[in-house]
Scaffold this motif. Sequence first.
Motif: not given
Length: 183
Positions: A4, A31-34, A36-37, A40, A67, A71
């Motif tokens: 993101g 962009n906290p969703s980054d 997780d990516m 991974q 955040l 995780h």
Amino acid sequence: MKLGSDIDVKVFSGRISKLEKEAFEMKLIENPSDIDMLLQKADSEDLPFVYNLFWVLKGVSEESPKLLEIHVNSILKVMSLFKKNDGIQRNGTAILSNIIIPEEYMSQCYKLCFGKLINSSRSIAERVFSMTTCFNIAINYPELLEELKLVLSEILEKEGHLSAGIRSRAKSVLVKVNRHLHK
């Protein structure tokens, strides 16, 4: 991999400066969703990538600890894959010391950090961060507080003269332990 933010994931595989690290921290906070990516991807990447990622995530945990609370499982998984790397272990332990550990991971985190704490061959930083993590988990369990009190007292007695960091953090955590035990 599409993030993101405009972080170039390849940059994590090379040497990054402190300024770049801080810029990455801000981008991940925005962009906290980054996060997780990237986590991974960490279990299939090389050592420099994971080291840099954990260095950046340590900073994120200091600025925006919430955040990283979701995780914990991924952080523990990556730490177990890179058990022999002091930098990843140090930064991973620092991350755990900065966040509230979800209940389902408390036992695993306590066991990991307590093991680091009692192992005098671990780095001073790992042991110091482990003291904080163990205390943060133990405040809800008086029997763990008693155990932590005994171990910290023993560490102070046997190793307190060897490291100012160990001595300072152990004394500080012991004061908190005693305060919670005598409520």
